[in-house]
Design a protein around this motif. Sequence first.
Motif, PDB file in Angstrom:
ATOM      1  N   VAL A  63      30.109  42.852  50.407  1.00 41.41           N
ATOM      2  CA  VAL A  63      31.007  43.825  49.780  1.00 41.41           C
ATOM      3  C   VAL A  63      32.439  43.633  50.268  1.00 41.41           C
ATOM      4  CG1 VAL A  63      31.593  46.281  49.725  1.00 41.41           C
ATOM      5  CG2 VAL A  63      29.245  45.547  49.252  1.00 41.41           C
ATOM      6  N   ALA A  64      32.599  43.430  51.562  1.00 41.03           N
ATOM      7  CA  ALA A  64      33.944  43.252  52.121  1.00 41.03           C
ATOM      8  C   ALA A  64      34.636  42.025  51.541  1.00 41.03           C
ATOM      9  CB  ALA A  64      33.863  43.140  53.643  1.00 41.03           C
ATOM     10  N   ASP A  65      33.899  40.924  51.390  1.00 37.73           N
ATOM     11  CA  ASP A  65      34.491  39.707  50.843  1.00 37.73           C
ATOM     12  C   ASP A  65      34.873  39.893  49.382  1.00 37.73           C
ATOM     13  OD1 ASP A  65      34.261  38.422  53.247  1.00 37.73           O
ATOM     14  OD2 ASP A  65      32.446  37.289  52.701  1.00 37.73           O
ATOM     15  N   LEU A  66      34.028  40.571  48.624  1.00 37.83           N
ATOM     16  CA  LEU A  66      34.325  40.793  47.203  1.00 37.83           C
ATOM     17  C   LEU A  66      35.558  41.673  47.042  1.00 37.83           C
ATOM     18  CD1 LEU A  66      33.773  40.656  44.199  1.00 37.83           C
ATOM     19  CD2 LEU A  66      32.031  42.437  44.483  1.00 37.83           C
ATOM     20  N   VAL A  67      35.625  42.758  47.785  1.00 36.30           N
ATOM     21  CA  VAL A  67      36.770  43.664  47.677  1.00 36.30           C
ATOM     22  C   VAL A  67      38.048  42.963  48.130  1.00 36.30           C
ATOM     23  CG1 VAL A  67      37.779  45.809  48.523  1.00 36.30           C
ATOM     24  CG2 VAL A  67      35.364  45.730  47.882  1.00 36.30           C
ATOM     25  N   GLY A  68      37.965  42.187  49.212  1.00 41.17           N
ATOM     26  CA  GLY A  68      39.131  41.465  49.680  1.00 41.17           C
ATOM     27  C   GLY A  68      39.628  40.461  48.655  1.00 41.17           C
ATOM     28  N   ARG A  69      38.707  39.757  48.015  1.00 41.61           N
ATOM     29  CA  ARG A  69      39.111  38.791  46.994  1.00 41.61           C
ATOM     30  C   ARG A  69      39.692  39.493  45.777  1.00 41.61           C
ATOM     31  NH1 ARG A  69      37.620  33.424  46.088  1.00 41.61           N
ATOM     32  NH2 ARG A  69      39.055  32.592  44.503  1.00 41.61           N
ATOM     33  N   ALA A  70      39.110  40.618  45.398  1.00 44.40           N
ATOM     34  CA  ALA A  70      39.637  41.383  44.273  1.00 44.40           C
ATOM     35  C   ALA A  70      41.069  41.830  44.540  1.00 44.40           C
ATOM     36  CB  ALA A  70      38.748  42.595  43.999  1.00 44.40           C
ATOM     37  N   GLU A  71      41.341  42.232  45.771  1.00 43.92           N
ATOM     38  CA  GLU A  71      42.702  42.651  46.126  1.00 43.92           C
ATOM     39  C   GLU A  71      43.659  41.467  46.074  1.00 43.92           C
ATOM     40  OE1 GLU A  71      44.855  45.402  49.520  1.00 43.92           O
ATOM     41  OE2 GLU A  71      43.193  44.104  50.116  1.00 43.92           O
ATOM     42  N   ARG A  72      43.254  40.329  46.616  1.00 41.04           N
ATOM     43  CA  ARG A  72      44.136  39.162  46.629  1.00 41.04           C
ATOM     44  C   ARG A  72      44.394  38.614  45.233  1.00 41.04           C
ATOM     45  NH1 ARG A  72      40.732  37.993  50.969  1.00 41.04           N
ATOM     46  NH2 ARG A  72      39.596  36.386  49.777  1.00 41.04           N
ATOM     47  N   GLU A  73      43.405  38.702  44.370  1.00 44.14           N
ATOM     48  CA  GLU A  73      43.559  38.178  43.013  1.00 44.14           C
ATOM     49  C   GLU A  73      44.267  39.162  42.082  1.00 44.14           C
ATOM     50  OE1 GLU A  73      42.863  35.215  42.002  1.00 44.14           O
ATOM     51  OE2 GLU A  73      41.642  34.420  43.644  1.00 44.14           O
ATOM     52  N   GLY A  74      44.490  40.388  42.540  1.00 45.03           N
ATOM     53  CA  GLY A  74      45.072  41.402  41.669  1.00 45.03           C
ATOM     54  C   GLY A  74      44.138  41.759  40.529  1.00 45.03           C
ATOM     55  N   ALA A  75      42.858  41.953  40.841  1.00 47.54           N
ATOM     56  CA  ALA A  75      41.828  42.151  39.827  1.00 47.54           C
ATOM     57  C   ALA A  75      42.051  43.429  39.029  1.00 47.54           C
ATOM     58  CB  ALA A  75      40.449  42.186  40.480  1.00 47.54           C
ATOM     59  N   ASP A  76      41.858  43.311  37.732  1.00 43.15           N
ATOM     60  CA  ASP A  76      41.818  44.482  36.862  1.00 43.15           C
ATOM     61  C   ASP A  76      40.402  45.035  36.772  1.00 43.15           C
ATOM     62  OD1 ASP A  76      44.618  44.512  35.643  1.00 43.15           O
ATOM     63  OD2 ASP A  76      43.983  42.453  35.219  1.00 43.15           O
ATOM     64  N   ALA A  77      39.427  44.171  36.977  1.00 42.19           N
ATOM     65  CA  ALA A  77      38.033  44.594  36.886  1.00 42.19           C
ATOM     66  C   ALA A  77      37.189  43.787  37.867  1.00 42.19           C
ATOM     67  CB  ALA A  77      37.499  44.408  35.478  1.00 42.19           C
ATOM     68  N   VAL A  78      36.200  44.458  38.458  1.00 40.76           N
ATOM     69  CA  VAL A  78      35.220  43.818  39.326  1.00 40.76           C
ATOM     70  C   VAL A  78      33.871  43.945  38.635  1.00 40.76           C
ATOM     71  CG1 VAL A  78      34.016  43.934  41.537  1.00 40.76           C
ATOM     72  CG2 VAL A  78      36.504  44.294  41.440  1.00 40.76           C
TER      73      VAL A  78
END
Length: 267
Positions: A158-173
């Motif tokens: 979960v931590a890796d996914l959330v961190g990557r979403a933040e770095r990528e500027g994700a609109d959706a996970v």
Amino acid sequence: MNDPAGTRFAVRPYGDTTDDGMVQVSFTLPLPHGSLAEGAALQVARQMGMDRPLIVHARPIGTEFSFFVVYGSVVHRVELDSVHVVEREYPLLSAQEVDEAVHAALGRDLVVVGACIGTDAHTVGIDAILNIKGFAGQKGLEYYHSLRVVNLGAQVSVADLVGRAEREGADAVLVSQAVTQRDAHLANVRELSAELDVTFAGRTRPLLVVGGPRFDPAMAAELGADRIFGRGTTPDDVASYLVHALTAERSGRADAPQPPAAQRSAV
């Protein structure tokens, strides 16, 4: 069953004749195959509400378990007025329509980060939606010109996914969960939702879209997700939802989905 006006208001299972309530169920008991196991299987069936159940198939599984198929009639009747389902409230769009809508609303690509989280190593679901090869004759989200897809694969924390979403500027996970033992899929999604709330506190939280065959779409708010998709979901359904949810949110429409834990800010 029909009322005098011909409106269906209640239903029972159908087997040999209309409204006979006949069903077939299968289950395994932790008993060696034999008369005791068969008697226990019939008791289980009766306690499930089956009238005059019949064992139509039985076989041993190893030396300590028995598998049964039981046939019988149930008294249960479902009032259709009491059935609540999640209906699709948005139109299905073509790839071109998705691309045009995203660029008109955002003026940039829509960023999607997907993964299977926890110990789940089953990537068939997430790949069916994200990979260009797609599913059921439809191209996956990588095919869309307006979407930038980051597929992290399986067994992502979960931590890796959330961190990557933040770095990528994700609109959706996007998360797919097939491992469901001891409700692991529910616990994983709740953990992910809470982590997204903390990480994106005071900012726009990415949409959390969840898929898997054991999820109940009606549980989205309870799990902290924006949308849950069940079996048979196709890439165009997910892409159309993302367009609906993100463009509704940014236009301030009343039907824009609201996050269950953290209120989104307008972008």
